[in-house]
Motif scaffolding. Sequence first.
Motif, PDB file in Angstrom:
ATOM      1  N   SER A  29       0.813  -1.218   0.000  1.00 50.76           N
ATOM      2  CA  SER A  29       0.000   0.000   0.000  1.00 50.76           C
ATOM      3  C   SER A  29       0.844   1.265   0.000  1.00 50.76           C
ATOM      4  O   SER A  29       0.305   2.362  -0.126  1.00 50.76           O
ATOM      5  CB  SER A  29      -0.944   0.001   1.208  1.00 50.76           C
ATOM      6  OG  SER A  29      -1.866  -1.069   1.125  1.00 50.76           O
ATOM      7  N   GLY A  30       2.159   1.123   0.159  1.00 54.76           N
ATOM      8  CA  GLY A  30       3.048   2.275   0.087  1.00 54.76           C
ATOM      9  C   GLY A  30       3.773   2.608   1.361  1.00 54.76           C
ATOM     10  O   GLY A  30       4.509   3.601   1.413  1.00 54.76           O
ATOM     11  N   GLY A  31       3.594   1.811   2.420  1.00 53.82           N
ATOM     12  CA  GLY A  31       4.345   2.032   3.645  1.00 53.82           C
ATOM     13  C   GLY A  31       5.788   1.602   3.484  1.00 53.82           C
ATOM     14  O   GLY A  31       6.112   0.727   2.674  1.00 53.82           O
ATOM     15  N   ALA A  32       6.682   2.220   4.249  1.00 54.56           N
ATOM     16  CA  ALA A  32       8.087   1.808   4.263  1.00 54.56           C
ATOM     17  C   ALA A  32       8.222   0.595   5.180  1.00 54.56           C
ATOM     18  O   ALA A  32       7.836   0.642   6.349  1.00 54.56           O
ATOM     19  CB  ALA A  32       8.976   2.949   4.743  1.00 54.56           C
ATOM     20  N   GLY A  33       8.752  -0.503   4.656  1.00 50.24           N
ATOM     21  CA  GLY A  33       8.858  -1.722   5.440  1.00 50.24           C
ATOM     22  C   GLY A  33       7.508  -2.381   5.638  1.00 50.24           C
ATOM     23  O   GLY A  33       6.535  -2.103   4.925  1.00 50.24           O
ATOM     24  N   GLY A  34       7.441  -3.264   6.631  1.00 51.09           N
ATOM     25  CA  GLY A  34       6.235  -4.060   6.834  1.00 51.09           C
ATOM     26  C   GLY A  34       5.433  -3.706   8.061  1.00 51.09           C
ATOM     27  O   GLY A  34       4.549  -4.466   8.463  1.00 51.09           O
ATOM     28  N   GLY A  35       5.709  -2.545   8.675  1.00 57.18           N
ATOM     29  CA  GLY A  35       5.042  -2.215   9.927  1.00 57.18           C
ATOM     30  C   GLY A  35       5.754  -2.880  11.094  1.00 57.18           C
ATOM     31  O   GLY A  35       6.478  -3.866  10.928  1.00 57.18           O
ATOM     32  N   MET A  36       5.560  -2.345  12.289  1.00 54.54           N
ATOM     33  CA  MET A  36       6.313  -2.800  13.457  1.00 54.54           C
ATOM     34  C   MET A  36       5.354  -3.311  14.531  1.00 54.54           C
ATOM     35  O   MET A  36       4.656  -2.541  15.187  1.00 54.54           O
ATOM     36  CB  MET A  36       7.204  -1.678  13.990  1.00 54.54           C
ATOM     37  CG  MET A  36       8.123  -1.108  12.908  1.00 54.54           C
ATOM     38  SD  MET A  36       9.436  -0.061  13.532  1.00 54.54           S
ATOM     39  CE  MET A  36      10.599  -1.323  14.069  1.00 54.54           C
ATOM     40  N   ARG A  37       5.333  -4.606  14.677  1.00 59.21           N
ATOM     41  CA  ARG A  37       4.419  -5.283  15.587  1.00 59.21           C
ATOM     42  C   ARG A  37       4.788  -5.007  17.045  1.00 59.21           C
ATOM     43  O   ARG A  37       5.959  -5.002  17.421  1.00 59.21           O
ATOM     44  CB  ARG A  37       4.482  -6.784  15.299  1.00 59.21           C
ATOM     45  CG  ARG A  37       3.774  -7.706  16.278  1.00 59.21           C
ATOM     46  CD  ARG A  37       2.266  -7.671  16.155  1.00 59.21           C
ATOM     47  NE  ARG A  37       1.699  -8.637  17.099  1.00 59.21           N
ATOM     48  CZ  ARG A  37       1.208  -9.828  16.751  1.00 59.21           C
ATOM     49  NH1 ARG A  37       1.187 -10.197  15.485  1.00 59.21           N
ATOM     50  NH2 ARG A  37       0.724 -10.650  17.669  1.00 59.21           N
ATOM     51  N   TRP A  38       3.772  -4.753  17.863  1.00 65.60           N
ATOM     52  CA  TRP A  38       3.902  -4.861  19.319  1.00 65.60           C
ATOM     53  C   TRP A  38       3.501  -6.295  19.628  1.00 65.60           C
ATOM     54  O   TRP A  38       2.395  -6.715  19.273  1.00 65.60           O
ATOM     55  CB  TRP A  38       2.972  -3.869  20.008  1.00 65.60           C
ATOM     56  CG  TRP A  38       3.205  -3.743  21.481  1.00 65.60           C
ATOM     57  CD1 TRP A  38       2.692  -4.535  22.464  1.00 65.60           C
ATOM     58  CD2 TRP A  38       4.014  -2.758  22.139  1.00 65.60           C
ATOM     59  NE1 TRP A  38       3.125  -4.110  23.698  1.00 65.60           N
ATOM     60  CE2 TRP A  38       3.941  -3.022  23.531  1.00 65.60           C
ATOM     61  CE3 TRP A  38       4.793  -1.694  21.696  1.00 65.60           C
ATOM     62  CZ2 TRP A  38       4.612  -2.245  24.477  1.00 65.60           C
ATOM     63  CZ3 TRP A  38       5.460  -0.923  22.639  1.00 65.60           C
ATOM     64  CH2 TRP A  38       5.367  -1.199  24.010  1.00 65.60           C
ATOM     65  N   PRO A  39       4.363  -7.098  20.258  1.00 67.99           N
ATOM     66  CA  PRO A  39       4.117  -8.544  20.282  1.00 67.99           C
ATOM     67  C   PRO A  39       2.725  -8.951  20.757  1.00 67.99           C
ATOM     68  O   PRO A  39       2.073  -9.785  20.119  1.00 67.99           O
ATOM     69  CB  PRO A  39       5.212  -9.067  21.218  1.00 67.99           C
ATOM     70  CG  PRO A  39       6.335  -8.096  21.030  1.00 67.99           C
ATOM     71  CD  PRO A  39       5.672  -6.756  20.863  1.00 67.99           C
ATOM     72  N   ASN A  40       2.267  -8.407  21.894  1.00 69.93           N
ATOM     73  CA  ASN A  40       0.953  -8.790  22.413  1.00 69.93           C
ATOM     74  C   ASN A  40       0.769 -10.304  22.403  1.00 69.93           C
ATOM     75  O   ASN A  40      -0.237 -10.837  21.918  1.00 69.93           O
ATOM     76  CB  ASN A  40      -0.164  -8.100  21.615  1.00 69.93           C
ATOM     77  CG  ASN A  40      -0.295  -6.631  21.974  1.00 69.93           C
ATOM     78  OD1 ASN A  40      -0.408  -6.274  23.139  1.00 69.93           O
ATOM     79  ND2 ASN A  40      -0.251  -5.774  20.965  1.00 69.93           N
ATOM     80  N   ARG A  41       1.777 -10.987  22.931  1.00 69.53           N
ATOM     81  CA  ARG A  41       1.747 -12.436  23.075  1.00 69.53           C
ATOM     82  C   ARG A  41       2.352 -12.802  24.426  1.00 69.53           C
ATOM     83  O   ARG A  41       3.040 -11.993  25.053  1.00 69.53           O
ATOM     84  CB  ARG A  41       2.566 -13.130  21.972  1.00 69.53           C
ATOM     85  CG  ARG A  41       2.017 -12.979  20.566  1.00 69.53           C
ATOM     86  CD  ARG A  41       2.773 -13.870  19.586  1.00 69.53           C
ATOM     87  NE  ARG A  41       2.727 -15.274  19.976  1.00 69.53           N
ATOM     88  CZ  ARG A  41       1.696 -16.077  19.766  1.00 69.53           C
ATOM     89  NH1 ARG A  41       0.624 -15.622  19.141  1.00 69.53           N
ATOM     90  NH2 ARG A  41       1.728 -17.342  20.163  1.00 69.53           N
ATOM     91  N   SER A  42       2.109 -14.007  24.846  1.00 72.17           N
ATOM     92  CA  SER A  42       2.758 -14.536  26.042  1.00 72.17           C
ATOM     93  C   SER A  42       3.491 -15.819  25.660  1.00 72.17           C
ATOM     94  O   SER A  42       2.844 -16.791  25.243  1.00 72.17           O
ATOM     95  CB  SER A  42       1.725 -14.825  27.140  1.00 72.17           C
ATOM     96  OG  SER A  42       2.362 -15.284  28.305  1.00 72.17           O
ATOM     97  N   PRO A  43       4.849 -15.811  25.763  1.00 68.00           N
ATOM     98  CA  PRO A  43       5.724 -14.719  26.189  1.00 68.00           C
ATOM     99  C   PRO A  43       5.733 -13.579  25.177  1.00 68.00           C
ATOM    100  O   PRO A  43       5.334 -13.757  24.025  1.00 68.00           O
ATOM    101  CB  PRO A  43       7.089 -15.397  26.293  1.00 68.00           C
ATOM    102  CG  PRO A  43       7.025 -16.526  25.327  1.00 68.00           C
ATOM    103  CD  PRO A  43       5.614 -17.020  25.396  1.00 68.00           C
ATOM    104  N   HIS A  44       6.234 -12.417  25.613  1.00 65.30           N
ATOM    105  CA  HIS A  44       6.110 -11.190  24.830  1.00 65.30           C
ATOM    106  C   HIS A  44       7.223 -11.109  23.780  1.00 65.30           C
ATOM    107  O   HIS A  44       8.117 -10.254  23.836  1.00 65.30           O
ATOM    108  CB  HIS A  44       6.158  -9.993  25.768  1.00 65.30           C
ATOM    109  CG  HIS A  44       5.199  -8.902  25.385  1.00 65.30           C
ATOM    110  ND1 HIS A  44       3.845  -9.106  25.250  1.00 65.30           N
ATOM    111  CD2 HIS A  44       5.396  -7.601  25.088  1.00 65.30           C
ATOM    112  CE1 HIS A  44       3.256  -7.978  24.916  1.00 65.30           C
ATOM    113  NE2 HIS A  44       4.176  -7.052  24.800  1.00 65.30           N
ATOM    114  N   ILE A  45       7.150 -12.009  22.813  1.00 63.70           N
ATOM    115  CA  ILE A  45       8.130 -12.066  21.733  1.00 63.70           C
ATOM    116  C   ILE A  45       7.405 -12.446  20.448  1.00 63.70           C
ATOM    117  O   ILE A  45       6.282 -12.952  20.474  1.00 63.70           O
ATOM    118  CB  ILE A  45       9.249 -13.090  22.015  1.00 63.70           C
ATOM    119  CG1 ILE A  45       8.663 -14.490  22.215  1.00 63.70           C
ATOM    120  CG2 ILE A  45      10.076 -12.671  23.226  1.00 63.70           C
ATOM    121  CD1 ILE A  45       9.705 -15.575  22.397  1.00 63.70           C
ATOM    122  N   LEU A  46       8.061 -12.199  19.313  1.00 64.90           N
ATOM    123  CA  LEU A  46       7.531 -12.644  18.039  1.00 64.90           C
ATOM    124  C   LEU A  46       7.805 -14.129  17.849  1.00 64.90           C
ATOM    125  O   LEU A  46       8.781 -14.670  18.385  1.00 64.90           O
ATOM    126  CB  LEU A  46       8.153 -11.844  16.890  1.00 64.90           C
ATOM    127  CG  LEU A  46       7.372 -10.596  16.445  1.00 64.90           C
ATOM    128  CD1 LEU A  46       7.188  -9.618  17.587  1.00 64.90           C
ATOM    129  CD2 LEU A  46       8.068  -9.914  15.275  1.00 64.90           C
TER     130      LEU A  46
END
Length: 469
Positions: free
Chosen positions: A320-337
């Motif tokens: 859609s024209g954004g630079a890169g792929g966006g930056m996720r806030w993990p919002n998971r347990s554990p708090h990692i991707l």
Amino acid sequence: MAKGLPWVRVAPDSPYFVTDDGRPWHPIGQNDAITWPELQGLFRRKDLAAVDRHLDWLASHGVTCLRVMMEYAQGENRYLERPVGHFQPNMVRLWDDFIALCERHGLRLLLTPFDTFWMWIRWAKHPYNRANGGPCSARNRLLLCRGTLDAIKNRLTFAVERWGGSGAIFAWDLWNEMHPAQMGDASTSFGPVASELSDHVRLLEMRLYGRAHPQTVSLFGPVLQSHPDVADTIFRHPTLDFASTHLYADGTIDHPRNSVDPALAVGELVREALGHAPADRPYFDSEHGPIHTFKDRKRTLPEVFDDEYFRHIQWAHLASGGAGGGMRWPNRSPHILTPGMRRSQQSLAAFMPLVDWADFRRTNRNHELRVLSPSFRGFACADGRQAVLWFLRVDRLVNRSRMVDPDAPALSVVAELPGMDEGRYSVTAWSTRDARIEAEWEATSRDGLLKLETPPTVTDVALAVRPAT
């Protein structure tokens, strides 16, 4: 401190980024925090070797950037200052070590000086609270209080003087999620506060280093609906270098019920953002994720679903024209991707050389793109000579998993992209899941219309379009 890593700047001829040595650079990464599992070994040097290995692993998977807050105020032992103006030695050493490790692995940081979420929630404990010896009488005056603004600038001065000479600093997010609530529930001070912080940092860096890192002020995206006037600051402020918002669309991105609707929401939100910003100014989402599902509903998304949700958002953002792929806030347990998310980032990084980003003056074409295959929705950005497209299957969601059916029959996507210069184009189809080229062919634009037909596709496919040689 080593200064060998080139600085990043806005490309002179496109709304993307390049390094000082002229190489395209893309913010591929996520939000992280000094208390979260993968960085917690920095504090008191408890396990620097583990952090070193982790950063090396990130770099090998295409990650280029982490967005990190300089303190994390969820507890009592990660304040950068305590009391105000006294920079805690353990935290200073933590940042010395972290930035040196990022230099070693070629990673860069989008730094923001305060964790404003926990600062707000735990205001009674924060050192900036006047009750604790700080300058500010109330949290709803954070960005109105002269003493607080002076303290903020003092923190930025400390950071610039100690770490600002490093190429590991990608950019400054001068204030995380600037909000009317921090200004007496009014938005009239957005511009003046951004100007004061921006001018302070830029003048200091120019005096010390003869150049300045890029700057932004981030925004919780839904504030644009309640206070549309803040767009003047977030997207068009004359001294900011790029725009960044946090995409937390209600009911889709913040609480996904399937893996398709969040991507569609991202496509619309990026188009809206690009419509606000000057044509030559980069934009990207610097925070998104299933925050309502995780924080309010106390649920971590199933990993296989979250991986697809993540991948779809990433490609919708880029195409859609954004630079890169966006930056996720993990919002998971554990708090990692998850490992699957890291594979998606690696795929995105491998796709990037297919486009001449330094000469790509893109505009969003999501609405102009005509997808003639009803089973797919399309996302596109183009400038008449190049284009990035992504097609997502929308007609085959599995009821139980709410994901795109991997066993659906493969279908070709037929589409027409208007506004392309006359001539022949090289088209590369990219498998976003397998991180490989699926096909290459040539297509011709006639009367400003480029007609495309992809190889048979089950779930999704990305296209890079460049002039044929």
